[in-house]
Design a protein around this motif. Structure first.
Motif, short mmCIF file in Angstrom:
data_model
loop_
_atom_site.label_atom_id
_atom_site.label_comp_id
_atom_site.label_asym_id
_atom_site.label_seq_id
_atom_site.Cartn_x
_atom_site.Cartn_y
_atom_site.Cartn_z
N VAL A 37 -47.48 -11.49 23.60
CA VAL A 37 -47.96 -10.58 22.56
C VAL A 37 -49.45 -10.33 22.71
CG1 VAL A 37 -48.28 -10.28 20.08
CG2 VAL A 37 -46.12 -11.16 20.96
N GLY A 38 -50.25 -11.41 22.78
CA GLY A 38 -51.69 -11.26 22.80
C GLY A 38 -52.25 -10.79 24.13
N GLY A 39 -51.58 -11.15 25.23
CA GLY A 39 -52.10 -10.83 26.54
C GLY A 39 -51.60 -9.53 27.13
N ALA A 390 -49.10 7.04 34.67
CA ALA A 390 -48.50 5.85 34.06
C ALA A 390 -49.52 4.71 34.09
CB ALA A 390 -47.23 5.44 34.82
N TYR A 391 -49.58 3.98 32.98
CA TYR A 391 -50.46 2.83 32.84
C TYR A 391 -49.58 1.63 32.54
CZ TYR A 391 -53.87 6.59 32.12
OH TYR A 391 -54.64 7.72 32.24
N GLN A 392 -49.64 0.63 33.42
CA GLN A 392 -48.74 -0.52 33.28
C GLN A 392 -49.55 -1.78 32.97
OE1 GLN A 392 -46.29 0.48 37.05
NE2 GLN A 392 -44.80 -0.06 35.48
N PHE A 393 -49.30 -2.36 31.81
CA PHE A 393 -50.00 -3.56 31.36
C PHE A 393 -49.16 -4.77 31.75
CE2 PHE A 393 -52.03 -0.26 29.10
CZ PHE A 393 -53.26 -0.73 28.68
N ILE A 394 -49.78 -5.67 32.53
CA ILE A 394 -49.06 -6.83 33.05
C ILE A 394 -49.95 -8.06 33.00
CG2 ILE A 394 -47.63 -5.42 34.59
CD1 ILE A 394 -49.47 -6.34 36.90
N GLY A 395 -49.35 -9.22 33.24
CA GLY A 395 -50.11 -10.44 33.43
C GLY A 395 -50.47 -10.59 34.90
N GLN A 396 -51.51 -11.35 35.19
CA GLN A 396 -52.00 -11.46 36.55
C GLN A 396 -50.95 -12.04 37.50
OE1 GLN A 396 -54.92 -14.93 35.35
NE2 GLN A 396 -54.68 -14.98 37.57
N ASP A 397 -50.00 -12.83 37.01
CA ASP A 397 -48.98 -13.43 37.88
C ASP A 397 -48.07 -12.39 38.52
OD1 ASP A 397 -49.99 -15.85 37.21
OD2 ASP A 397 -48.33 -16.47 35.91
N ASN A 398 -48.02 -11.20 37.95
CA ASN A 398 -47.06 -10.20 38.43
C ASN A 398 -47.69 -9.11 39.29
OD1 ASN A 398 -45.00 -11.51 37.08
ND2 ASN A 398 -45.29 -10.32 35.21
N HIS A 427 -54.80 -14.96 32.22
CA HIS A 427 -54.04 -15.78 31.28
C HIS A 427 -54.77 -15.94 29.96
CE1 HIS A 427 -51.10 -16.94 34.27
NE2 HIS A 427 -52.03 -17.38 35.08
N VAL A 428 -54.00 -15.97 28.87
CA VAL A 428 -54.53 -16.44 27.61
C VAL A 428 -54.33 -17.95 27.59
CG1 VAL A 428 -54.49 -16.22 25.11
CG2 VAL A 428 -53.74 -14.31 26.51
N LEU A 429 -55.41 -18.69 27.62
CA LEU A 429 -55.31 -20.15 27.57
C LEU A 429 -55.00 -20.58 26.14
CD1 LEU A 429 -58.43 -21.02 29.76
CD2 LEU A 429 -56.06 -20.65 30.50
N TYR A 430 -54.57 -21.81 26.00
CA TYR A 430 -54.29 -22.33 24.65
C TYR A 430 -55.10 -23.61 24.47
CZ TYR A 430 -51.79 -24.21 20.63
OH TYR A 430 -51.46 -24.71 19.38
N SER A 464 -60.41 -8.85 21.20
CA SER A 464 -61.81 -9.24 21.38
C SER A 464 -62.01 -10.21 22.54
CB SER A 464 -62.34 -9.90 20.10
OG SER A 464 -61.85 -11.24 19.98
N LEU A 465 -60.94 -10.78 23.07
CA LEU A 465 -61.06 -11.86 24.04
C LEU A 465 -61.56 -11.42 25.41
CD1 LEU A 465 -57.90 -14.02 23.24
CD2 LEU A 465 -60.25 -14.36 22.46
N GLY A 466 -61.38 -10.17 25.78
CA GLY A 466 -61.84 -9.71 27.08
C GLY A 466 -61.06 -10.30 28.23
N LEU A 467 -59.72 -10.28 28.12
CA LEU A 467 -58.87 -10.90 29.13
C LEU A 467 -58.88 -10.17 30.46
CD1 LEU A 467 -55.88 -11.80 26.82
CD2 LEU A 467 -57.43 -13.41 27.93
N GLY A 468 -59.45 -8.99 30.51
CA GLY A 468 -59.56 -8.29 31.78
C GLY A 468 -60.63 -8.88 32.68
N GLU A 469 -61.49 -9.75 32.14
CA GLU A 469 -62.60 -10.29 32.91
C GLU A 469 -62.37 -11.72 33.36
OE1 GLU A 469 -66.06 -9.76 30.51
OE2 GLU A 469 -66.07 -7.57 30.73
N LYS A 470 -61.67 -12.51 32.56
CA LYS A 470 -61.47 -13.92 32.91
C LYS A 470 -60.44 -14.52 31.94
CE LYS A 470 -65.31 -15.28 29.91
NZ LYS A 470 -66.62 -15.97 29.82
N PRO A 471 -59.87 -15.69 32.30
CA PRO A 471 -59.00 -16.37 31.34
C PRO A 471 -59.82 -16.81 30.13
CG PRO A 471 -58.73 -17.26 33.56
CD PRO A 471 -59.95 -16.39 33.59
N VAL A 472 -59.29 -16.63 28.95
CA VAL A 472 -60.00 -16.96 27.72
C VAL A 472 -59.08 -17.78 26.82
CG1 VAL A 472 -61.25 -16.05 25.73
CG2 VAL A 472 -61.32 -14.82 27.90
#
Length: 694
Positions: A37-39, A390-398, A427-430, A464-472
């Motif tokens: 959801v968040g990432g 087309a704009y495809q939002f994915i996680g870095q693993d894919n 990644h969104v870290l926990y 606000s996390l800026g996940l496009g730049e680094k894991p947060v």
């Protein structure tokens, strides 16, 4: 900080005429975790909502869905059946999980045009049709081949094993995954089954055998040069995140094997039996040397020779044929004309074109309903047209699948498929660590977060996390079990109960409940009619007259900076623009209204009272201008609260949120509604009304 670009129309970003937005598909074996959801989904929803406002709702399609097929689904269902916890079919199983995923997304205000299921109505039939069409076209283009490869077989269970029924260690050099399956690890690395280290059957725990099976493969290595050129193009595109190009390039080098130096003597003994190769000696203190091959074929031929000699090796990343089919029953059937009979499509390639299937489903449903909601009901106008993107939002693993396999497939189809822009998040870290359901503090499911936070608090925080730049790290105080002291009874005081510990999730929410809410209330209460109050502003209508030049300039700068940040997929910067704009607007209102009230207090002569009234009217003109601009900008971030403001404005949402008039003065906006300036009546709010209340 976000840039402040020029504000003229000619320098604003260029957007496509039509756009498809997709979010990576979650597997149908569980509900969504907070990273889904968040990432992925919240950033995708933000962008889709922005585009609807920017280029028109009829020109945007936002789709995703449950990835219903494949061995993870079969294995999840099998375990439940064996445990006596599920007596239903596989379809029932994925339908149940799909429904839970859809509810979770809705609770986070994710506004998809369709959240489908690849095996579920209404998309299943169209998805099967699309799969058949694509595979048949690839076959006609001559880029598919039948290959005999080895698949794991459990002699004790007496059956071939699907991908998730085999576990081991990843053989890819540098990968530390201890959770690998038949031909891929949990970090997305691909390899041949015979390369898997220490394989075990999930059914019996036995070491499985490798037996030959036939499957259909796409000649991915034939597109190496195309992909190198494409990666070079992307490197020059400032909107493409560096992680996308870096990951692509990792797969485009020569096929290599890495062999520990302790096996050098055994390697030397069989080197003359290997196909053409080059040995690259170990440098410095490295514990392994490298063997490079002209292509994957020579590298794979070397596997058997080295294996027989007892030489252990790890493979480097390189392009290998992409498996299109599989031997499991739970999958989309593949036409027998493609070279093999009785096969199903492997879930990964099939999931790459699922967004096309879902787009076709959306348009087919609209056509059935004779709806004019979309600018075109021909899917080619959305995926193949130069006017669309087309704009495809994915996680870095894919990235391997969407950034390497998909571009090659689209090119191979030869039907004008447009390459999409990948928006790959880290990644969104926990709590500062990689989220893992097997850890001592497993991350909460996405739906559970809503027991502690409002959806709009979470939307703003994740953006606000800026996940496009680094894991947060996502570190919600409600789940923080760190010991920060002692309770009066001597028991440990946990961070989640410690009033001194600030909850980072609430930072953005404070902007909403404080600054944004205060500006909105000030506008509506500032013009509210009051018995006995004859002030010119107390009409219940937005006051006529233009905002101050400085206010209009601030609006132009905010709009330009926000749009520029969104264009670059820097959503945290876009939110920062809104933060600065709202705080400045709130301060301008506070200072101007206070000054007007001070004038009113000291006013004695009619001219002085008129000056005080005019000062208050001007403060309100400025505030209303700023409120409307801020609400349009914040709409993709916190849609429900902004739509409450729109409702109180007594405006049609499509007109209110459209960027066509985002920089109109309030008089121009009122005139566009067909009303005279100063006559547009807004809703009367009840006392102490909150647009944002958490």
């Amino acid at each position: 900080m976000a840039r402040t670009p020029e504000t003229s129309e000619s320098t604003r970003p260029l957007w496509p005429r039509r756009a498809v937005v997709t979010a990576g598909m979650p597997y149908g074996n569980k509900n969504l975790h907070f990273g889904h959801v968040g990432g992925v989904f919240i950033p995708a929803d933000f962008f889709a909502r922005f585009l609807r406002d920017r280029i028109g709702r009829e020109n945007v399609i936002f789709v995703s869905g449950t990835d219903c097929y494949g061995s993870p689904i079969m294995e999840g269902h099998r375990k439940l059946v064996d445990a006596g916890e599920d007596a239903g079919s596989l379809t029932d199983y994925v339908q149940r999980n799909h429904d839970a995923q859809e509810r979770t997304l809705a609770s986070f205000e994710i506004a998809l045009d369709l959240f489908a299921g690849s095996a579920l109505p209404p998309a299943a039939k169209i998805h099967r049709q699309t799969t058949a069409e694509i595979i048949e076209r690839l076959a006609a283009e001559g880029v598919l081949e039948r290959r005999s490869t080895k698949q794991f077989f459990d002699p004790v269970a007496g059956q071939f094993l699907n991908g998730r029924q085999v576990t081991g260690r990843c053989p890819i050099q540098g990968c530390k995954s201890e959770k690998a399956y038949a031909d891929e690890c949990d970090l997305g690395h691909q390899f041949e089954p015979e390369e898997l280290i220490a394989p075990r059957s999930a059914l019996t725990g036995e070491v499985p055998e490798l037996r030959p099976v036939d499957n259909i493969y796409f000649d991915l290595p034939a597109y190496t040069q195309y992909l190198k050129d494409y990666a070079h193009e992307l490197e020059a595109d400032e909107r493409v995140r560096p992680v996308v190009v870096k990951t692509m390039e990792e797969w485009l080098g020569a096929p290599q094997l890495y062999i520990q130096t302790k096996f050098r003597e055994a390697f030397d003994a069989v080197e003359d039996r290997l196909p053409p190769h080059t040995v690259i000696e170990a440098e410095g203190n490295k514990g392994s040397f490298t063997v490079a091959f002209p292509s994957w074929r020579e590298r794979d031929e070397a596997h058997e020779v080295l294996g027989e000699a007892g030489v252990r090796f790890r493979s480097g990343k390189a392009l290998v044929p992409l498996r299109i089919t599989g031997n499991i029953s739970w999958g989309v059937p593949v036409p027998d004309e493609c070279g093999c009979s009785g096969l199903t499509c492997w879930v990964w390639p099939e999931s790459l074109w699922a967004p096309i299937s879902f787009t076709r489903t959306v348009l087919a449903l609209a056509a059935e309903e004779q709806s004019s909601r979309y600018a075109s009901t021909d899917w080619h106008d959305w995926w193949c047209s130069e006017e669309a993107h087309a704009y495809q939002f994915i996680g870095q693993d894919n990235i391997y699948f969407y950034g390497v396999a998909q571009p090659a497939l689209w090119e191979a189809l030869g039907c004008g498929m447009r390459q999409s822009t990948l928006v790959a998040n880290y990644h969104v870290l926990y709590m500062g660590k990689k989220a893992s359901s097997s850890s001592k503090t497993p991350p909460p499911p996405a739906a559970e977060l809503l027991e502690h936070y409002d959806a709009e608090q979470l939307r703003a925080h994740f953006l606000s996390l800026g996940l496009g730049e680094k894991p947060v790290s996502f570190s919600p105080k409600a789940y923080d079990t760190r010991e920060t002291g002692k309770n009066p009874d001597g028991t440990p005081l946990l961070a989640r109960d410690d009033k001194r510990v600030i909850d980072p999730v609430l930072k953005e929410g404070a902007l909403l409940t404080g600054v944004f809410n205060r500006l909105a209330r000030s506008c509506f209460y500032g013009i509210a009619e009051r018995d006995g109050d004859e002030a010119p502003c107390r009409t219940g209508c937005i006051p006529a007259g233009d905002a101050s030049p400085s206010v209009m300039q601030a609006a132009r700068e905010a709009v330009a900076a926000f749009e520029d940040a969104v264009y670059r997929f820097e959503f945290h910067h876009a939110l920062g623009v809104c933060d600065g704009y709202l705080r400045a607007a709130n301060k301008r209102w506070s200072d101007a209204s206070k000054a007007a009230k001070e004038l009113a207090k000291s006013a004695a002569a009619p001219t002085e009272r008129a000056a005080a009234d005019e000062a208050m009217l001007q403060a309100l003109r400025d505030a209303w201008q700023e409120l409307r601009v801020a609400t349009v900008l914040m709409h993709p971030v916190v849609p429900a609260g902004c739509e409450r403001i729109c409702k109180a404005f007594a405006c049609n949402p499509d007109e209110f949120f459209s960027w066509k008039r985002i920089l109109d003065t309030m008089d121009e906006f009122t005139d566009a509604l067909g009303e005279q300036p100063g006559t547009h009546r807004v809703e009367a709010l009840p006392p102490r009304f909150d647009f944002f209340s958490f």
